[in-house]
Enzyme design. Structure first.
Site, PDB file in Angstrom:
ATOM      1  N   LYS A  54       0.857  -1.175   0.000  1.00 19.35           N
ATOM      2  CA  LYS A  54       0.000   0.000   0.000  1.00 19.35           C
ATOM      3  C   LYS A  54       0.901   1.235   0.000  1.00 19.35           C
ATOM      4  O   LYS A  54       1.910   1.273   0.717  1.00 19.35           O
ATOM      5  CB  LYS A  54      -0.889  -0.029   1.242  1.00 19.35           C
ATOM      6  CG  LYS A  54      -1.910   1.094   1.351  1.00 19.35           C
ATOM      7  CD  LYS A  54      -2.775   0.867   2.594  1.00 19.35           C
ATOM      8  CE  LYS A  54      -3.814   1.954   2.786  1.00 19.35           C
ATOM      9  NZ  LYS A  54      -4.649   1.698   3.982  1.00 19.35           N
ATOM     10  N   SER A  90      -9.427   1.671   3.334  1.00 17.98           N
ATOM     11  CA  SER A  90      -8.630   2.460   2.415  1.00 17.98           C
ATOM     12  C   SER A  90      -7.632   1.640   1.603  1.00 17.98           C
ATOM     13  O   SER A  90      -7.054   2.140   0.633  1.00 17.98           O
ATOM     14  CB  SER A  90      -7.885   3.535   3.200  1.00 17.98           C
ATOM     15  OG  SER A  90      -6.938   2.952   4.083  1.00 17.98           O
ATOM     16  N   SER A  92      -9.905  -0.574   7.378  1.00 13.90           N
ATOM     17  CA  SER A  92      -9.206  -0.346   6.113  1.00 13.90           C
ATOM     18  C   SER A  92      -8.523  -1.579   5.537  1.00 13.90           C
ATOM     19  O   SER A  92      -8.046  -1.555   4.410  1.00 13.90           O
ATOM     20  CB  SER A  92      -8.184   0.780   6.263  1.00 13.90           C
ATOM     21  OG  SER A  92      -8.844   2.018   6.343  1.00 13.90           O
TER      22      SER A  92
END
Length: 546
Positions: free
Chosen positions: A162, A243, A267
Protein backbone atom coordinates in the site's frame (compact mmCIF):
# COMPACT_ATOMS: atom_id res chain seq x y z
CA UNK A 1 33.22 -20.20 -43.97
CA UNK A 2 32.57 -16.47 -43.49
CA UNK A 3 29.39 -16.83 -45.52
CA UNK A 4 28.16 -19.69 -43.32
CA UNK A 5 28.99 -17.74 -40.16
CA UNK A 6 27.12 -14.73 -41.53
CA UNK A 7 24.08 -16.89 -42.30
CA UNK A 8 24.12 -18.39 -38.80
CA UNK A 9 24.32 -14.94 -37.20
CA UNK A 10 21.63 -13.60 -39.51
CA UNK A 11 19.37 -16.58 -38.76
CA UNK A 12 19.86 -16.10 -35.02
CA UNK A 13 19.11 -12.38 -35.37
CA UNK A 14 16.03 -13.08 -37.46
CA UNK A 15 14.84 -15.67 -34.92
CA UNK A 16 15.29 -13.26 -32.04
CA UNK A 17 13.38 -10.59 -33.93
CA UNK A 18 10.54 -13.04 -34.53
CA UNK A 19 10.40 -13.80 -30.81
CA UNK A 20 10.27 -10.17 -29.74
CA UNK A 21 6.73 -9.09 -28.87
CA UNK A 22 5.40 -5.73 -30.00
CA UNK A 23 5.57 -3.12 -27.23
CA UNK A 24 2.36 -2.33 -25.35
CA UNK A 25 1.56 1.37 -25.19
CA UNK A 26 -0.65 2.79 -22.45
CA UNK A 27 -3.02 5.36 -23.93
CA UNK A 28 -5.23 7.77 -22.09
CA UNK A 29 -8.85 7.19 -23.05
CA UNK A 30 -11.87 9.44 -23.15
CA UNK A 31 -13.72 8.65 -19.93
CA UNK A 32 -16.54 11.17 -20.47
CA UNK A 33 -19.21 8.58 -21.32
CA UNK A 34 -18.23 6.27 -18.47
CA UNK A 35 -18.27 9.11 -15.95
CA UNK A 36 -21.68 10.21 -17.22
CA UNK A 37 -22.98 6.68 -16.66
CA UNK A 38 -21.53 6.68 -13.15
CA UNK A 39 -23.72 9.65 -12.20
CA UNK A 40 -26.70 7.27 -12.31
CA UNK A 41 -25.19 5.00 -9.65
CA UNK A 42 -27.42 4.66 -6.59
CA UNK A 43 -24.49 5.34 -4.27
CA UNK A 44 -23.23 8.92 -4.09
CA UNK A 45 -19.74 7.62 -3.40
CA UNK A 46 -19.77 5.82 -6.73
CA UNK A 47 -20.62 8.94 -8.75
CA UNK A 48 -17.01 9.51 -9.79
CA UNK A 49 -15.59 12.79 -11.02
CA UNK A 50 -12.62 11.10 -12.68
CA UNK A 51 -11.09 7.63 -13.08
CA UNK A 52 -7.66 7.94 -14.64
CA UNK A 53 -4.72 9.34 -12.72
CA UNK A 54 -3.59 12.80 -13.78
CA UNK A 55 -0.17 12.22 -12.24
CA UNK A 56 0.96 8.77 -13.41
CA UNK A 57 2.09 7.74 -16.89
CA UNK A 58 2.07 3.94 -16.91
CA UNK A 59 4.44 3.95 -19.89
CA UNK A 60 7.01 5.47 -17.54
CA UNK A 61 6.14 2.99 -14.80
CA UNK A 62 6.78 0.07 -17.20
CA UNK A 63 9.80 1.55 -18.97
CA UNK A 64 12.38 -0.50 -16.97
CA UNK A 65 10.73 -3.74 -18.13
CA UNK A 66 10.15 -3.07 -21.84
CA UNK A 67 13.03 -5.24 -23.07
CA UNK A 68 12.38 -8.14 -20.70
CA UNK A 69 8.65 -8.19 -21.43
CA UNK A 70 9.37 -8.06 -25.17
CA UNK A 71 10.64 -11.64 -24.90
CA UNK A 72 7.89 -12.87 -22.59
CA UNK A 73 5.14 -13.99 -24.94
CA UNK A 74 1.40 -14.40 -24.56
CA UNK A 75 1.97 -18.12 -25.17
CA UNK A 76 4.38 -18.32 -22.23
CA UNK A 77 1.96 -16.33 -20.07
CA UNK A 78 -0.87 -18.76 -20.89
CA UNK A 79 1.35 -21.76 -20.15
CA UNK A 80 2.27 -20.38 -16.73
CA UNK A 81 -1.26 -19.51 -15.67
CA UNK A 82 -2.09 -22.92 -14.15
CA UNK A 83 1.11 -22.76 -12.09
CA UNK A 84 0.47 -19.24 -10.78
CA UNK A 85 -3.16 -18.13 -10.72
CA UNK A 86 -4.82 -18.72 -7.34
CA UNK A 87 -1.91 -20.89 -6.18
CA UNK A 88 -0.80 -20.56 -2.58
CA UNK A 89 2.80 -19.91 -1.50
CA UNK A 90 3.66 -23.58 -0.78
CA UNK A 91 2.49 -24.52 -4.30
CA UNK A 92 4.52 -21.72 -5.89
CA UNK A 93 7.63 -22.65 -3.90
CA UNK A 94 7.20 -26.30 -4.87
CA UNK A 95 6.98 -25.36 -8.57
CA UNK A 96 10.19 -23.34 -8.23
CA UNK A 97 12.04 -26.15 -6.45
CA UNK A 98 10.90 -28.65 -9.10
CA UNK A 99 12.08 -26.35 -11.92
CA UNK A 100 8.64 -25.78 -13.44
CA UNK A 101 8.85 -22.13 -12.39
CA UNK A 102 11.50 -19.61 -11.37
CA UNK A 103 11.28 -16.46 -9.30
CA UNK A 104 12.18 -14.48 -12.41
CA UNK A 105 9.41 -16.11 -14.44
CA UNK A 106 6.95 -15.57 -11.61
CA UNK A 107 7.84 -11.88 -11.49
CA UNK A 108 7.65 -11.55 -15.28
CA UNK A 109 4.25 -13.23 -15.17
CA UNK A 110 2.90 -10.61 -12.77
CA UNK A 111 4.43 -7.71 -14.70
CA UNK A 112 2.95 -9.04 -17.93
CA UNK A 113 -0.44 -9.61 -16.32
CA UNK A 114 -0.57 -6.13 -14.77
CA UNK A 115 0.34 -4.56 -18.10
CA UNK A 116 -2.16 -6.75 -19.97
CA UNK A 117 -5.11 -5.56 -17.91
CA UNK A 118 -4.06 -2.05 -16.97
CA UNK A 119 -3.38 -1.14 -20.62
CA UNK A 120 -6.93 -2.15 -21.61
CA UNK A 121 -9.29 0.79 -21.07
CA UNK A 122 -12.25 -1.58 -20.64
CA UNK A 123 -10.53 -3.64 -17.92
CA UNK A 124 -8.05 -1.32 -16.18
CA UNK A 125 -8.47 -1.18 -12.41
CA UNK A 126 -6.03 1.63 -11.51
CA UNK A 127 -4.64 -0.46 -8.68
CA UNK A 128 -0.94 0.05 -9.44
CA UNK A 129 0.85 3.29 -8.58
CA UNK A 130 4.51 2.29 -9.01
CA UNK A 131 6.74 -0.71 -9.81
CA UNK A 132 10.15 -1.46 -8.39
CA UNK A 133 12.58 -0.92 -11.31
CA UNK A 134 15.01 -3.47 -9.81
CA UNK A 135 12.47 -6.23 -9.30
CA UNK A 136 13.68 -8.54 -12.10
CA UNK A 137 17.31 -8.19 -11.03
CA UNK A 138 16.26 -9.10 -7.49
CA UNK A 139 14.25 -12.09 -8.75
CA UNK A 140 17.25 -13.40 -10.70
CA UNK A 141 19.40 -13.08 -7.59
CA UNK A 142 16.81 -15.11 -5.67
CA UNK A 143 16.99 -17.82 -8.34
CA UNK A 144 20.71 -18.15 -7.60
CA UNK A 145 19.94 -18.67 -3.90
CA UNK A 146 16.93 -20.97 -4.08
CA UNK A 147 18.47 -24.12 -2.58
CA UNK A 148 16.75 -25.49 0.53
CA UNK A 149 14.02 -22.86 0.61
CA UNK A 150 11.02 -23.84 2.75
CA UNK A 151 7.65 -24.17 1.06
CA UNK A 152 6.33 -21.92 3.82
CA UNK A 153 8.67 -19.04 3.09
CA UNK A 154 8.15 -15.61 1.50
CA UNK A 155 11.51 -16.04 -0.23
CA UNK A 156 11.24 -14.95 -3.87
CA UNK A 157 7.57 -14.06 -3.60
CA UNK A 158 6.65 -10.77 -5.39
CA UNK A 159 4.43 -8.65 -3.15
CA UNK A 160 2.82 -5.23 -3.36
CA UNK A 161 2.74 -2.48 -0.73
CA UNK A 162 0.00 0.00 0.00
CA UNK A 163 1.46 3.36 -0.97
CA UNK A 164 1.58 4.72 2.55
CA UNK A 165 4.40 2.28 3.43
CA UNK A 166 7.98 3.40 2.90
CA UNK A 167 10.23 1.52 0.52
CA UNK A 168 13.44 2.91 -0.92
CA UNK A 169 12.65 1.72 -4.45
CA UNK A 170 9.61 3.98 -4.97
CA UNK A 171 8.20 7.20 -3.52
CA UNK A 172 5.66 6.86 -0.71
CA UNK A 173 2.78 9.17 -1.56
CA UNK A 174 -0.23 8.15 0.59
CA UNK A 175 -2.00 8.99 -2.69
CA UNK A 176 -1.41 12.70 -2.09
CA UNK A 177 0.02 15.18 -4.59
CA UNK A 178 2.11 16.84 -1.89
CA UNK A 179 4.04 13.56 -1.35
CA UNK A 180 4.48 12.75 -5.04
CA UNK A 181 8.28 12.81 -4.72
CA UNK A 182 8.58 11.38 -1.22
CA UNK A 183 11.63 9.20 -1.94
CA UNK A 184 12.50 7.98 1.54
CA UNK A 185 16.02 7.11 2.64
CA UNK A 186 14.96 3.94 4.41
CA UNK A 187 12.33 1.22 4.26
CA UNK A 188 9.49 0.88 6.73
CA UNK A 189 10.40 -1.60 9.46
CA UNK A 190 8.03 -4.26 8.10
CA UNK A 191 9.52 -3.84 4.61
CA UNK A 192 13.01 -4.41 6.04
CA UNK A 193 11.71 -7.60 7.68
CA UNK A 194 10.11 -8.76 4.43
CA UNK A 195 13.38 -8.22 2.57
CA UNK A 196 15.31 -10.05 5.30
CA UNK A 197 12.98 -12.98 4.73
CA UNK A 198 13.55 -12.90 0.98
CA UNK A 199 10.31 -11.31 -0.24
CA UNK A 200 10.52 -9.25 -3.43
CA UNK A 201 8.89 -5.82 -3.42
CA UNK A 202 7.08 -5.68 -6.76
CA UNK A 203 5.74 -2.16 -6.28
CA UNK A 204 3.10 0.10 -4.76
CA UNK A 205 -0.68 0.04 -4.98
CA UNK A 206 -3.33 2.73 -4.88
CA UNK A 207 -5.34 3.59 -1.78
CA UNK A 208 -7.98 5.95 -0.55
CA UNK A 209 -5.95 9.15 -0.20
CA UNK A 210 -4.45 9.67 3.26
CA UNK A 211 -5.97 6.28 4.15
CA UNK A 212 -9.51 7.70 3.70
CA UNK A 213 -9.17 10.32 6.39
CA UNK A 214 -9.10 13.24 4.00
CA UNK A 215 -12.37 13.99 2.21
CA UNK A 216 -15.92 13.39 3.44
CA UNK A 217 -18.21 11.05 1.51
CA UNK A 218 -15.75 10.75 -1.39
CA UNK A 219 -15.26 7.51 -3.35
CA UNK A 220 -13.42 4.65 -1.69
CA UNK A 221 -10.16 3.86 -3.48
CA UNK A 222 -9.65 7.35 -4.91
CA UNK A 223 -6.39 9.25 -4.65
CA UNK A 224 -4.97 12.21 -6.54
CA UNK A 225 -1.86 10.19 -7.45
CA UNK A 226 -3.49 6.89 -8.39
CA UNK A 227 -6.90 7.94 -9.66
CA UNK A 228 -9.97 5.78 -9.00
CA UNK A 229 -9.35 2.15 -8.09
CA UNK A 230 -12.07 -0.15 -9.45
CA UNK A 231 -13.45 -3.46 -8.21
CA UNK A 232 -12.69 -6.42 -10.54
CA UNK A 233 -15.94 -8.15 -9.50
CA UNK A 234 -17.94 -5.21 -10.78
CA UNK A 235 -15.91 -2.48 -12.46
CA UNK A 236 -17.64 0.77 -11.53
CA UNK A 237 -20.53 -1.25 -10.10
CA UNK A 238 -19.26 -2.34 -6.68
CA UNK A 239 -17.18 -0.33 -4.25
CA UNK A 240 -13.57 -1.38 -3.74
CA UNK A 241 -13.66 -0.92 0.00
CA UNK A 242 -11.09 1.30 1.62
CA UNK A 243 -8.63 2.46 2.41
CA UNK A 244 -6.43 -0.46 1.29
CA UNK A 245 -8.36 -0.58 -1.98
CA UNK A 246 -5.39 -1.22 -4.26
CA UNK A 247 -4.16 -4.02 -2.01
CA UNK A 248 -7.50 -5.82 -2.15
CA UNK A 249 -8.02 -5.28 -5.88
CA UNK A 250 -4.46 -6.35 -6.81
CA UNK A 251 -4.63 -9.55 -4.75
CA UNK A 252 -8.10 -10.43 -6.08
CA UNK A 253 -6.85 -9.91 -9.64
CA UNK A 254 -3.72 -12.03 -9.13
CA UNK A 255 -1.35 -9.11 -9.75
CA UNK A 256 1.02 -10.39 -7.04
CA UNK A 257 1.33 -13.18 -4.51
CA UNK A 258 0.04 -10.89 -1.77
CA UNK A 259 -0.15 -7.28 -0.62
CA UNK A 260 0.27 -5.32 2.58
CA UNK A 261 -2.63 -3.19 3.74
CA UNK A 262 -3.00 -0.87 6.71
CA UNK A 263 -5.96 -0.35 8.99
CA UNK A 264 -7.11 2.23 11.47
CA UNK A 265 -10.76 1.19 11.44
CA UNK A 266 -11.86 -1.21 8.69
CA UNK A 267 -9.21 -0.35 6.11
CA UNK A 268 -8.08 -3.97 5.76
CA UNK A 269 -11.36 -5.74 6.48
CA UNK A 270 -13.39 -3.52 4.13
CA UNK A 271 -11.36 -3.96 0.90
CA UNK A 272 -10.63 -7.61 1.73
CA UNK A 273 -14.36 -8.24 2.00
CA UNK A 274 -15.26 -6.27 -1.12
CA UNK A 275 -12.63 -8.09 -3.18
CA UNK A 276 -13.08 -11.61 -1.79
CA UNK A 277 -9.62 -11.95 -0.26
CA UNK A 278 -8.32 -12.86 3.19
CA UNK A 279 -7.33 -9.88 5.34
CA UNK A 280 -5.90 -9.87 8.84
CA UNK A 281 -5.86 -6.79 11.07
CA UNK A 282 -3.50 -7.77 13.89
CA UNK A 283 -3.53 -6.56 17.46
CA UNK A 284 -1.83 -3.18 17.81
CA UNK A 285 1.85 -3.79 18.74
CA UNK A 286 2.23 -7.08 16.82
CA UNK A 287 3.53 -5.40 13.63
CA UNK A 288 5.61 -2.22 13.49
CA UNK A 289 4.22 1.07 12.16
CA UNK A 290 7.58 2.84 11.75
CA UNK A 291 7.89 4.26 8.23
CA UNK A 292 4.15 4.18 7.55
CA UNK A 293 2.22 7.41 6.92
CA UNK A 294 -0.08 7.57 9.96
CA UNK A 295 -3.59 8.46 10.93
CA UNK A 296 -3.56 7.28 14.53
CA UNK A 297 -0.75 5.87 16.64
CA UNK A 298 -3.52 4.55 18.89
CA UNK A 299 -5.25 2.44 16.24
CA UNK A 300 -2.99 2.07 13.15
CA UNK A 301 -1.51 -1.27 12.11
CA UNK A 302 -0.33 -2.90 8.88
CA UNK A 303 -1.59 -6.35 7.99
CA UNK A 304 -1.44 -9.07 5.30
CA UNK A 305 -3.95 -9.39 2.46
CA UNK A 306 -3.83 -12.68 0.58
CA UNK A 307 -5.87 -15.08 -1.54
CA UNK A 308 -5.98 -17.72 1.20
CA UNK A 309 -5.40 -18.22 4.91
CA UNK A 310 -2.15 -20.21 4.64
CA UNK A 311 -0.48 -17.36 2.74
CA UNK A 312 -1.76 -14.92 5.33
CA UNK A 313 -0.01 -16.79 8.13
CA UNK A 314 3.23 -17.12 6.16
CA UNK A 315 3.10 -13.42 5.34
CA UNK A 316 2.56 -12.51 8.99
CA UNK A 317 5.65 -14.48 10.01
CA UNK A 318 7.75 -12.57 7.48
CA UNK A 319 6.73 -9.14 8.84
CA UNK A 320 7.09 -9.95 12.52
CA UNK A 321 9.76 -8.31 14.69
CA UNK A 322 10.31 -6.03 17.66
CA UNK A 323 10.81 -2.38 16.66
CA UNK A 324 12.35 -0.16 19.31
CA UNK A 325 11.28 2.96 17.39
CA UNK A 326 7.60 2.05 17.70
CA UNK A 327 6.60 2.67 21.31
CA UNK A 328 3.70 0.20 21.01
CA UNK A 329 5.85 -2.64 19.59
CA UNK A 330 6.11 -5.89 21.56
CA UNK A 331 8.40 -8.88 21.21
CA UNK A 332 6.08 -11.52 19.74
CA UNK A 333 7.39 -15.10 19.71
CA UNK A 334 4.42 -16.54 17.79
CA UNK A 335 4.81 -18.67 14.66
CA UNK A 336 1.56 -18.23 12.77
CA UNK A 337 1.87 -21.40 10.71
CA UNK A 338 4.10 -23.78 12.69
CA UNK A 339 2.94 -27.40 12.19
CA UNK A 340 0.14 -26.21 9.90
CA UNK A 341 -3.56 -25.75 10.62
CA UNK A 342 -6.03 -28.45 11.61
CA UNK A 343 -9.02 -28.70 9.34
CA UNK A 344 -11.25 -29.27 12.35
CA UNK A 345 -13.94 -27.09 13.91
CA UNK A 346 -15.40 -29.49 16.48
CA UNK A 347 -13.79 -27.93 19.55
CA UNK A 348 -14.57 -24.33 18.54
CA UNK A 349 -17.06 -22.00 20.17
CA UNK A 350 -18.17 -18.80 18.45
CA UNK A 351 -20.55 -15.96 19.07
CA UNK A 352 -23.11 -15.11 16.41
CA UNK A 353 -24.79 -11.71 16.32
CA UNK A 354 -28.58 -12.13 16.26
CA UNK A 355 -28.99 -8.85 14.41
CA UNK A 356 -27.08 -10.28 11.44
CA UNK A 357 -28.94 -13.57 11.08
CA UNK A 358 -31.41 -11.91 8.70
CA UNK A 359 -28.56 -11.88 6.18
CA UNK A 360 -29.02 -15.10 4.21
CA UNK A 361 -25.32 -15.63 3.44
CA UNK A 362 -24.35 -15.10 7.08
CA UNK A 363 -27.13 -17.41 8.30
CA UNK A 364 -26.12 -20.08 5.77
CA UNK A 365 -22.49 -19.86 6.91
CA UNK A 366 -23.47 -20.12 10.56
CA UNK A 367 -25.54 -23.20 9.76
CA UNK A 368 -22.56 -24.80 7.99
CA UNK A 369 -20.39 -24.12 11.02
CA UNK A 370 -22.99 -25.72 13.30
CA UNK A 371 -23.12 -28.83 11.12
CA UNK A 372 -19.31 -28.99 11.22
CA UNK A 373 -19.45 -29.21 15.01
CA UNK A 374 -18.96 -25.61 16.07
CA UNK A 375 -20.73 -24.56 19.26
CA UNK A 376 -22.68 -21.42 18.37
CA UNK A 377 -23.84 -18.89 20.94
CA UNK A 378 -26.32 -16.24 19.79
CA UNK A 379 -25.47 -12.77 21.09
CA UNK A 380 -27.23 -9.46 21.52
CA UNK A 381 -24.42 -7.11 22.61
CA UNK A 382 -25.26 -3.96 24.59
CA UNK A 383 -25.75 -0.61 22.91
CA UNK A 384 -22.55 1.42 23.16
CA UNK A 385 -21.43 5.00 22.63
CA UNK A 386 -18.96 5.89 19.88
CA UNK A 387 -18.69 9.52 20.95
CA UNK A 388 -15.34 11.08 20.24
CA UNK A 389 -14.13 8.65 17.58
CA UNK A 390 -13.48 11.35 14.97
CA UNK A 391 -11.84 13.49 17.65
CA UNK A 392 -9.47 10.62 18.44
CA UNK A 393 -8.45 10.40 14.78
CA UNK A 394 -8.23 14.18 14.45
CA UNK A 395 -5.91 14.67 17.37
CA UNK A 396 -3.77 11.61 16.73
CA UNK A 397 -3.17 12.67 13.14
CA UNK A 398 -2.55 16.27 14.17
CA UNK A 399 0.34 15.00 16.32
CA UNK A 400 1.44 11.85 14.44
CA UNK A 401 1.71 13.19 10.88
CA UNK A 402 4.34 15.83 11.79
CA UNK A 403 6.43 13.06 13.39
CA UNK A 404 6.33 11.01 10.18
CA UNK A 405 7.15 14.06 8.03
CA UNK A 406 10.07 14.95 10.30
CA UNK A 407 11.55 11.49 10.86
CA UNK A 408 10.49 9.25 7.95
CA UNK A 409 9.76 11.43 4.91
CA UNK A 410 12.13 12.72 2.21
CA UNK A 411 13.91 15.79 3.55
CA UNK A 412 12.84 18.01 0.63
CA UNK A 413 9.13 17.61 1.47
CA UNK A 414 8.14 21.12 2.52
CA UNK A 415 4.89 20.47 4.37
CA UNK A 416 5.31 19.86 8.09
CA UNK A 417 1.77 19.26 9.30
CA UNK A 418 -1.90 18.88 8.30
CA UNK A 419 -2.40 22.65 8.07
CA UNK A 420 0.42 22.89 5.49
CA UNK A 421 -1.16 20.10 3.41
CA UNK A 422 -4.53 21.90 3.39
CA UNK A 423 -2.85 25.09 2.20
CA UNK A 424 -0.91 23.19 -0.49
CA UNK A 425 -4.06 21.59 -1.88
CA UNK A 426 -5.96 24.89 -2.01
CA UNK A 427 -3.55 26.18 -4.68
CA UNK A 428 -5.04 23.78 -7.23
CA UNK A 429 -7.92 22.01 -5.55
CA UNK A 430 -9.50 20.62 -8.76
CA UNK A 431 -6.35 18.63 -9.42
CA UNK A 432 -5.20 17.90 -5.88
CA UNK A 433 -8.51 17.54 -4.02
CA UNK A 434 -11.47 17.34 -6.43
CA UNK A 435 -13.74 15.91 -3.71
CA UNK A 436 -12.60 18.44 -1.11
CA UNK A 437 -10.53 17.95 2.04
CA UNK A 438 -13.19 18.34 4.69
CA UNK A 439 -11.66 15.90 7.20
CA UNK A 440 -8.24 17.54 7.01
CA UNK A 441 -9.89 20.92 7.56
CA UNK A 442 -11.66 19.40 10.57
CA UNK A 443 -8.31 18.29 12.00
CA UNK A 444 -6.96 21.83 11.73
CA UNK A 445 -10.01 23.25 13.54
CA UNK A 446 -10.09 20.65 16.33
CA UNK A 447 -8.86 22.20 19.59
CA UNK A 448 -9.26 19.16 21.86
CA UNK A 449 -6.54 19.04 24.52
CA UNK A 450 -4.30 16.00 25.08
CA UNK A 451 -5.92 15.51 28.48
CA UNK A 452 -9.38 15.45 26.90
CA UNK A 453 -8.09 13.09 24.22
CA UNK A 454 -6.92 10.57 26.83
CA UNK A 455 -10.42 10.52 28.36
CA UNK A 456 -11.95 9.92 24.91
CA UNK A 457 -9.53 7.06 24.20
CA UNK A 458 -10.28 5.36 27.50
CA UNK A 459 -14.05 5.72 27.05
CA UNK A 460 -13.97 4.34 23.50
CA UNK A 461 -11.75 1.44 24.54
CA UNK A 462 -14.07 0.62 27.41
CA UNK A 463 -17.17 0.78 25.17
CA UNK A 464 -15.58 -1.43 22.52
CA UNK A 465 -14.64 -4.05 25.11
CA UNK A 466 -18.14 -3.89 26.58
CA UNK A 467 -19.68 -4.69 23.18
CA UNK A 468 -17.30 -7.65 22.79
CA UNK A 469 -17.39 -8.78 26.42
CA UNK A 470 -18.85 -12.20 25.50
CA UNK A 471 -15.46 -13.22 24.13
CA UNK A 472 -14.19 -13.52 27.70
CA UNK A 473 -17.42 -14.06 29.61
CA UNK A 474 -18.47 -17.04 27.49
CA UNK A 475 -14.96 -18.20 26.58
CA UNK A 476 -15.54 -17.74 22.83
CA UNK A 477 -12.87 -18.34 20.22
CA UNK A 478 -14.33 -15.54 18.09
CA UNK A 479 -17.36 -13.36 17.44
CA UNK A 480 -18.61 -13.52 13.85
CA UNK A 481 -19.46 -10.40 11.87
CA UNK A 482 -19.97 -9.47 8.22
CA UNK A 483 -17.40 -7.50 6.21
CA UNK A 484 -16.30 -4.45 8.23
CA UNK A 485 -19.62 -3.99 10.08
CA UNK A 486 -17.93 -4.05 13.49
CA UNK A 487 -14.39 -3.08 12.56
CA UNK A 488 -14.65 0.25 14.35
CA UNK A 489 -15.70 -1.47 17.57
CA UNK A 490 -12.85 -3.99 17.30
CA UNK A 491 -10.49 -1.11 16.54
CA UNK A 492 -11.22 0.92 19.67
CA UNK A 493 -11.20 -2.25 21.80
CA UNK A 494 -7.75 -2.98 20.28
CA UNK A 495 -8.91 -6.46 19.20
CA UNK A 496 -7.74 -8.26 16.02
CA UNK A 497 -10.00 -9.23 13.12
CA UNK A 498 -9.71 -11.74 10.29
CA UNK A 499 -11.86 -11.56 7.17
CA UNK A 500 -12.41 -14.66 4.99
CA UNK A 501 -14.56 -14.90 1.82
CA UNK A 502 -18.07 -16.13 2.70
CA UNK A 503 -19.96 -15.91 -0.61
CA UNK A 504 -21.46 -13.58 -3.20
CA UNK A 505 -24.72 -11.70 -3.43
CA UNK A 506 -27.01 -12.44 -6.39
CA UNK A 507 -25.47 -9.34 -8.01
CA UNK A 508 -22.02 -10.94 -7.79
CA UNK A 509 -20.76 -8.62 -5.06
CA UNK A 510 -18.44 -10.42 -2.61
CA UNK A 511 -19.37 -10.89 1.06
CA UNK A 512 -17.02 -12.03 3.80
CA UNK A 513 -17.18 -13.49 7.29
CA UNK A 514 -15.16 -11.53 9.83
CA UNK A 515 -13.79 -13.20 12.95
CA UNK A 516 -13.15 -10.90 15.94
CA UNK A 517 -10.90 -12.25 18.67
CA UNK A 518 -9.20 -11.24 21.88
CA UNK A 519 -5.83 -9.43 21.72
CA UNK A 520 -2.96 -11.59 20.44
CA UNK A 521 -5.29 -14.38 19.28
CA UNK A 522 -4.21 -14.08 15.63
CA UNK A 523 -3.04 -17.69 15.45
CA UNK A 524 -6.40 -18.90 16.77
CA UNK A 525 -8.29 -16.70 14.30
CA UNK A 526 -6.18 -18.01 11.43
CA UNK A 527 -6.86 -21.61 12.49
CA UNK A 528 -10.62 -21.03 12.60
CA UNK A 529 -10.47 -19.02 9.37
CA UNK A 530 -8.58 -21.82 7.64
CA UNK A 531 -11.11 -24.46 8.73
CA UNK A 532 -13.98 -22.21 7.56
CA UNK A 533 -12.20 -21.60 4.24
CA UNK A 534 -11.74 -25.34 3.68
CA UNK A 535 -15.33 -26.04 4.71
CA UNK A 536 -16.82 -23.56 2.26
CA UNK A 537 -14.22 -22.99 -0.51
CA UNK A 538 -16.30 -20.14 -1.92
CA UNK A 539 -13.64 -17.79 -3.26
CA UNK A 540 -13.68 -17.50 -7.04
CA UNK A 541 -11.69 -15.31 -9.38
CA UNK A 542 -13.39 -12.26 -10.91
CA UNK A 543 -14.66 -13.55 -14.26
CA UNK A 544 -13.07 -10.88 -16.45
CA UNK A 545 -9.66 -11.35 -14.83
CA UNK A 546 -9.04 -15.06 -15.29
Amino acid sequence: MKKILFLVIFAAFAYSCQQRESPVIFKRYDETTKLKEQQNHESNRMQFKLMQSKYIDMNTVFKPFVDDLAYFSEKEYQELKPLVLEQNIPSLQKSVQEGALSYEKLTLFYLYRIRKFESDSTLSLNSIIALNPNVLKEAREKDQQKENISEFSMFGMPILLKDNINTKENPTTAGAAVLQRNFTESDAFIVSKLKENGAIILGKVNLSEWAYFFCSGCPLGYSAIGGQTLNPYGRGVFETGGSSAGSGVAVASNFAVAAVGTETSGSITSPSSQNSVVGLKPTISVLSRTGIVPISSTLDTPGPMTKNVIDNAIFMNAMLGFDKKDTASKEIKEDYYKNGFKNDLKDKKVGVLKSLLSDSIYAFSVDKLKKAGVEVVELTPPEISFNGFITLLNMDMKHDLPVYLSENAEKSILVKNVKDVVAFNKKDSLLKAPYGQQLFEGIVKDSTTLEELEVIKKNLNSEGKRFLQSLQEQNLDAILSINNYHSGIAAVALYPTLTVPMGYKTSGEPVSLTFIGLPFSERKLLEIGYAFEQLTKVRKMPKNYQ
